[in-house]
Design an enzyme around this catalytic site. Structure first.
Site, PDB file in Angstrom:
ATOM      1  CB  CYS A   2      -9.016  -3.004  -4.450  1.00 27.89           C
ATOM      2  SG  CYS A   2      -8.727  -1.279  -4.073  1.00 27.89           S
ATOM      3  NE  ARG A  28      -5.509  -7.818  -5.792  1.00 24.60           N
ATOM      4  CZ  ARG A  28      -4.679  -7.964  -6.821  1.00 24.60           C
ATOM      5  NH1 ARG A  28      -4.077  -9.108  -7.010  1.00 24.60           N
ATOM      6  NH2 ARG A  28      -4.458  -6.982  -7.655  1.00 24.60           N
ATOM      7  CD1 TRP A  77      -3.655  -1.085   0.842  1.00 28.10           C
ATOM      8  CD2 TRP A  77      -3.466   0.351  -0.861  1.00 28.10           C
ATOM      9  NE1 TRP A  77      -2.471  -0.414   0.990  1.00 28.10           N
ATOM     10  CE2 TRP A  77      -2.327   0.473  -0.033  1.00 28.10           C
ATOM     11  CE3 TRP A  77      -3.553   1.169  -1.989  1.00 28.10           C
ATOM     12  CZ2 TRP A  77      -1.296   1.358  -0.306  1.00 28.10           C
ATOM     13  CZ3 TRP A  77      -2.525   2.056  -2.261  1.00 28.10           C
ATOM     14  CH2 TRP A  77      -1.409   2.140  -1.423  1.00 28.10           C
ATOM     15  CG  ASN A 103      -7.339  -3.556  -8.364  1.00 32.42           C
ATOM     16  OD1 ASN A 103      -6.796  -2.679  -7.702  1.00 32.42           O
ATOM     17  ND2 ASN A 103      -6.687  -4.612  -8.839  1.00 32.42           N
ATOM     18  N   GLY A 104      -7.925  -0.119  -9.093  1.00 27.54           N
ATOM     19  CA  GLY A 104      -7.120   0.755  -9.942  1.00 27.54           C
ATOM     20  C   GLY A 104      -7.347   2.211  -9.587  1.00 27.54           C
ATOM     21  CD  GLU A 487      13.674  -9.603   2.039  1.00 28.71           C
ATOM     22  OE1 GLU A 487      13.575  -8.511   1.466  1.00 28.71           O
ATOM     23  OE2 GLU A 487      12.695 -10.359   2.241  1.00 28.71           O
ATOM     24  CE  LYS A 491       9.986  -9.503   4.339  1.00 26.83           C
ATOM     25  NZ  LYS A 491      10.338  -9.633   2.967  1.00 26.83           N
ATOM     26  CD  GLU A 494       7.392  -6.284   4.277  1.00 28.82           C
ATOM     27  OE1 GLU A 494       6.608  -5.720   3.513  1.00 28.82           O
ATOM     28  OE2 GLU A 494       8.137  -7.201   3.890  1.00 28.82           O
ATOM     29  CG  HIS A 510      32.520   5.528   4.814  1.00 28.24           C
ATOM     30  ND1 HIS A 510      33.711   6.210   4.698  1.00 28.24           N
ATOM     31  CD2 HIS A 510      32.783   4.246   4.475  1.00 28.24           C
ATOM     32  CE1 HIS A 510      34.661   5.375   4.288  1.00 28.24           C
ATOM     33  NE2 HIS A 510      34.117   4.172   4.144  1.00 28.24           N
ATOM     34  CE  LYS A 609       2.525 -11.852  -1.266  1.00 26.76           C
ATOM     35  NZ  LYS A 609       3.817 -11.920  -0.576  1.00 26.76           N
TER      36      LYS A 609
HETATM   37  O1  M6R Z   1       4.820  -9.168  -6.310  1.00 26.81           O
HETATM   38  P1  M6R Z   1       6.145  -8.511  -6.341  1.00 26.81           P
HETATM   39  O2  M6R Z   1       7.281  -9.429  -6.044  1.00 26.81           O
HETATM   40  O3  M6R Z   1       6.392  -7.761  -7.626  1.00 26.81           O
HETATM   41  O4  M6R Z   1       6.099  -7.434  -5.171  1.00 26.81           O
HETATM   42  C1  M6R Z   1       7.131  -6.514  -4.989  1.00 26.81           C
HETATM   43  C2  M6R Z   1       7.032  -5.834  -3.647  1.00 26.81           C
HETATM   44  O5  M6R Z   1       5.837  -5.114  -3.551  1.00 26.81           O
HETATM   45  C3  M6R Z   1       7.125  -6.830  -2.491  1.00 26.81           C
HETATM   46  O6  M6R Z   1       8.300  -7.565  -2.533  1.00 26.81           O
HETATM   47  C4  M6R Z   1       7.052  -6.085  -1.129  1.00 26.81           C
HETATM   48  O7  M6R Z   1       8.199  -5.323  -0.929  1.00 26.81           O
HETATM   49  C5  M6R Z   1       6.853  -7.097   0.004  1.00 26.81           C
HETATM   50  N1  M6R Z   1       5.889  -6.596   0.933  1.00 26.81           N
HETATM   51  C6  M6R Z   1       8.106  -7.380   0.747  1.00 26.81           C
HETATM   52  O8  M6R Z   1       7.916  -8.264   1.798  1.00 26.81           O
END
Ligand code: M6R
Length: 614
Positions: A2, A28, A77, A103-104, A487, A491, A494, A510, A609
Site C-alpha cells: 500500500c 503501490r 492493495w 502498509n504491511g 521477460e 511483460k 502482466e 521436450h 509495483k
Molecule cells: O522492485 P523490484 O525490482 O524488487 O521488484 C521485483 C518484482 O516485483 C518486479 O520486477 C515485478 O515482477 C514487475 N512487475 C515486473 O514487471
C-alpha cells in the site's frame, strides 16, 4: 504494497499534498483509497473504492478554511478483507481520537482482536489494521502518553508495518513507525511529509530521513525526533534525493510504461556515465571498490531477485560465468530465503531490485548476511532499504520507474551486471582486448537502443494488431537471450492478461511443442550469436507444426527472415550485449497488445509495483 502519506505543515490545503502524494504512490496499490484530516476538532474521513481519482472527486468541494494543518492518506492493495469502503484506510479507534494508515501485514491480529473484543472494542472492518489503532487507544486509556502508547502497541505486533498515526488531542504532531515496511520522512521548510516512498515527497523537499526497522519518528512541522522501540533517541542522517519532479510525470506519453520504454537510451547513458574505462578495457565502480579485497577468494556469485529483477539476475549468470570467469547461481529471492542456501563467507550474494524494498529480496539478503556471505545490491532507488543494508552496491540510475511493468530498470540492471562482470573478469581471466571490446560496445548501446525504439515501434504495433486476440504466446530464446524470452512473456502476461510462456528454444521439443498449432504465435529471439544455427532448427520445428513465427533478427539476417511469418529487425551488437537490444521490441509488443485491448498498462489488475509483503 500500500502507499501511505502524512502531511503536517503550514499549507492551507494539506489534503492537496496528500492526494498528490497518493497519486504518485498509486502504483503501490490501487483497489481503494482514503484520506483523513481534522475539522471542528473531529477527524473527517473520506474513502472510496477504486482509483485515487474517485476519491479526489469526492473531496474536491471541501471548504479547507476550517481544516487542520495535517492530513493522512492511503492507497490500498488488499491483504486482509475484501475491497470495500469499510476496509479502506484510514482506520479510526472506537473513541474517534486516534487514526492511522498502515502498509504491511499484522500476523497476530486475530489474537489481539479477541483480546480487544473482550475489553469491549467493536470492529467495523475485516482488516488487521483496525487492531493497531484500538490497541494504541487502549494503551492511552492506561495513562500512557501518545508516544509511549504507540511504542507499547508496536512491541505487541508481529508482522510488518509502516504506520502514520494522528491523535486528536495532539494535533501538532504525527507519529510514523517502521518495521518491515518502508517509511521516509521529508524535511521541508515549516512542513514535514511522511510517505512509504520518496515519490510522494520530492515535489516538496529533497531532504529525507529513512527510518530503519524498529524506529519511530515524532514528526512536527519544524522538528523530527527519532527513537527506537525501546524509547531511546536515535540520531538520523538527512539524505538529499537527486530525482527531479518532472521525471514523475508522463510528459506527452499516454502511459508511464511507454515513457519509460523510450527513456531507456538516457537511462543507460546515466548508468554507464563515468564508469567505463575504454583504454583499459575495464570499469570503475566506486560502490563496490572493496570487492577488490576479496576477489581471489570468491567461490561463487549468487544473484537473487524477484520477477523481472530475477530475470536480470539470470542474464547475470550467463554473463558472469562467461566474462567474469566465476561460478554463478541465480535464485528467486523467495526460494533462497527459505531453502537453507549453501552460501559461505567466500560467496557474493547480489540482491537485484528496482525498488530496493521488495520484501522477499530484502529478507533473502538478510539471510545471506546471517550466513556471513559478502553481499551487494544492484538497486535503482537511492537510499532504499536493500541499498542501505547490502553493504556495497551499484546504483543503476534508471530514474523513477512508475509503470508497474518494469522496463528501463530491467535494461539498466543488465547493464550494471555486465559492468560488474567486467569488473570481476578484468581481475581474473578477461584480457584487455576482450575488455575493450565489451566496454567500447557498451558505450554505443544507448544509441543502438534509441535506434531500435525508433525502428521497431511501428512493426511491433502492426504485429500486435494481428495477434491481440491470441489466448497464448510462446517466447523462445537461447543462452543470453533465454532470460529475455522469459521477460518478454512476463511483460505480456502482466499487462495484457494473455497467457505466455518463455522457454529455452531447444527445450521446446521436450514438451511444449505439443502446444503448437496454427493458433500459437511463437516469438523467437534469433539474433546472431554462437548458437544461431541451432535456433534455425528450432524455428523449423515450430513451422512444421503450423505455428506462427515472429522472429527478432539482426538487420543483415538472411536465413531466419525467409522462414518466419513476421520479422522484427534490430541492430547488431556483440552477443553479450544482445539481450539489452532484444528486449526492446518485446516490451513494445506487450505494450501495444495491452493498449489495443484497452487495458490500463500502468496499473494492471491485481499487481503492485513494490511488493513489500511476503
Ligand atoms: O522492485 P523490484 O525490482 O524488487 O521488484 C521485483 C518484482 O516485483 C518486479 O520486477 C515485478 O515482477 C514487475 N512487475 C515486473 O514487471
Amino acid at each position: 504494497m500500500c502507499g501511505i502519506v502524512g502531511y503536517i505543515g503550514v499549507k492551507s490545503n494539506p489534503l492537496e499534498v496528500v492526494i498528490e502524494g497518493l497519486k504518485q504512490l498509486e502504483y503501490r496499490g490501487y483497489d481503494s483509497a482514503g484520506v483523513a484530516f481534522i475539522e471542528d476538532s473531529k477527524f473527517r474521513i473520506y474513502k472510496e473504492v477504486g482509483k485515487i481519482s474517485n476519491l479526489e472527486a469526492k473531496v474536491k468541494n471541501i471548504d479547507f478554511s476550517k481544516v487542520s494543518n495535517l492530513a493522512i492518506g492511503h492507497t490500498r492493495w488488499a491483504t486482509h478483507g475484501g475491497v470495500t469502503v469499510p476496509n479502506a484506510h484510514p482506520h479510526i479507534s472506537n473513541s474517534g481520537e486516534i487514526i492511522l494508515v498502515h502498509n504491511g501485514v499484522i500476523e497476530n491480529y486475530s489474537v489481539l482482536k479477541e483480546m480487544l473484543v473482550r475489553k469491549g472494542y467493536y470492529f467495523y472492518s475485516q482488516t488487521d489494521t483496525e487492531v493497531i489503532v484500538n490497541l494504541i487507544e487502549e494503551h492511552i486509556k492506561e495513562d500512557n502518553t501518545f508516544e509511549d502508547a504507540v511504542i507499547l502497541s508496536v512491541k505487541e505486533l508481529s508482522g510488518t508495518f509502516g504506520l502514520v498515526i494522528s491523535y486528536l488531542k495532539e494535533p501538532d504532531k504525527l507519529i510514523a513507525v517502521r518495521k518491515g515496511s518502508p517509511i521516509v520522512v521529508g524535511v521541508g521548510d515549516n512542513e514535514s511529509i511522511i510517505a512509504s516512498d520518496i515519490n510522494a515527497i520530492v515535489k516538496h523537499t529533497k531532504n529525507v530521513i529513512y527510518l530503519e526497522d524498529g524506529e519511530i519518528a515524532i514528526v512536527r512541522k519544524d522538528d523530527i525526533k527519532t527513537k527506537d522501540f525501546a524509547g531511546e533517541d536515535v540520531k538520523k542522517d538527512v539524505f538529499v534525493v537527486d530525482w527531479e519532479i518532472e521525471s514523475l510525470n508522463k510528459g506527452n506519453y499516454p502511459h508511464y510504461m511507454l515513457k519509460e520504454i523510450f527513456e531507456q537510451p538516457v537511462a543507460i547513458e546515466n548508468c554507464i556515465r563515468g564508469r567505463l574505462l575504454e583504454d583499459e578495457g575495464a570499469v570503475k565502480l566506486g560502490g563496490i571498490a572493496k570487492l577488490e579485497n576479496y576477489i581471489h577468494k570468491i567461490r561463487k556469485f549468487v544473484f537473487i531477485g524477484c520477477g523481472t529483477a530475477y530475470y536480470a539476475g539470470m542474464v547475470g549468470k550467463y554473463v558472469m560465468e562467461n566474462i567474469g570467469g566465476i561460478l554463478t547461481e541465480v535464485d528467486y529471492a523467495s526460494e533462497f530465503r527459505y531453502r537453507n542456501p549453501m552460501v559461505s563467507p567466500r560467496d557474493v550474494v547480489v540482491a537485484v531490485s528496482q525498488s530496493g524494498e521488495t520484501m522477499d529480496t530484502l529478507e533473502a539478503l538478510r539471510e545471506a548476511k546471517r550466513k556471513g556471505s559478502i553481499t551487494m545490491g544492484i538497486v535503482n532507488v537511492v537510499g532504499s532499504t536493500i541499498a542501505r543494508e547490502a553493504g556495497m552496491g551499484i546504483y543503476i540510475h534508471a530514474g523513477p520507474e512508475i509503470g508497474v511493468a518494469s522496463t528501463k530498470a530491467f535494461t539498466n540492471m543488465m547493464v550494471a551486471i555486465i559492468m560488474l562482470s567486467v569488473f570481476v573478469g578484468r581481475r581474473k581471466r578477461l584480457g584487455i582486448f576482450e575488455g575493450r571490446e565489451i566496454v567500447s560496445n557498451l558505450k554505443k548501446i544507448p544509441e543502438l537502443v534509441e535506434y531500435t525504439l525508433n525502428t521497431t515501434n511501428k512493426i511491433t504495433n502492426d504485429i500486435a494488431k494481428e495477434f491481440y486476440k491470441s489466448r497464448n504466446f510462446l517466447y523462445l530464446g537461447r543462452h543470453y537471450n533465454y532470460p529475455i524470452a522469459l521477460e518478454g512473456a512476463l511483460k505480456l502476461k502482466e499487462i495484457s492478461y494473455i497467457h505466455a510462456e518463455g522457454y529455452p528454444a531447444a527445450e521446446m521439443k521436450h514438451g511444449p511443442i505439443a502446444l503448437i498449432d496454427e493458433n500459437m504465435p511463437v516469438v523467437v529471439i534469433a539474433t546472431k550469436g554462437s548458437i544461431y544455427s541451432k535456433i534455425i532448427s528450432n524455428i523449423q520445428e515450430v513451422k512444421a507444426r503450423g505455428g506462427k513465427v515472429i522472429s527478432i533478427v539482426n538487420e543483415d539476417d538472411k536465413e531466419i527472415s525467409k522462414i518466419s511469418d513476421y520479422v522484427v529487425t534490430v541492430p547488431n551488437t556483440i552477443e553479450v550485449l544482445s539481450p539489452i537490444i532484444n528486449v526492446i521490441p518485446l516490451q513494445l509488443l506487450a505494450y501495444h497488445i495491452a493498449t489495443i485491448k484497452g487495458l490500463d498498462v500502468d496499473k494492471p489488475r491485481n499487481l503492485a509495483k513494490s511488493v513489500t509483503v511476503e
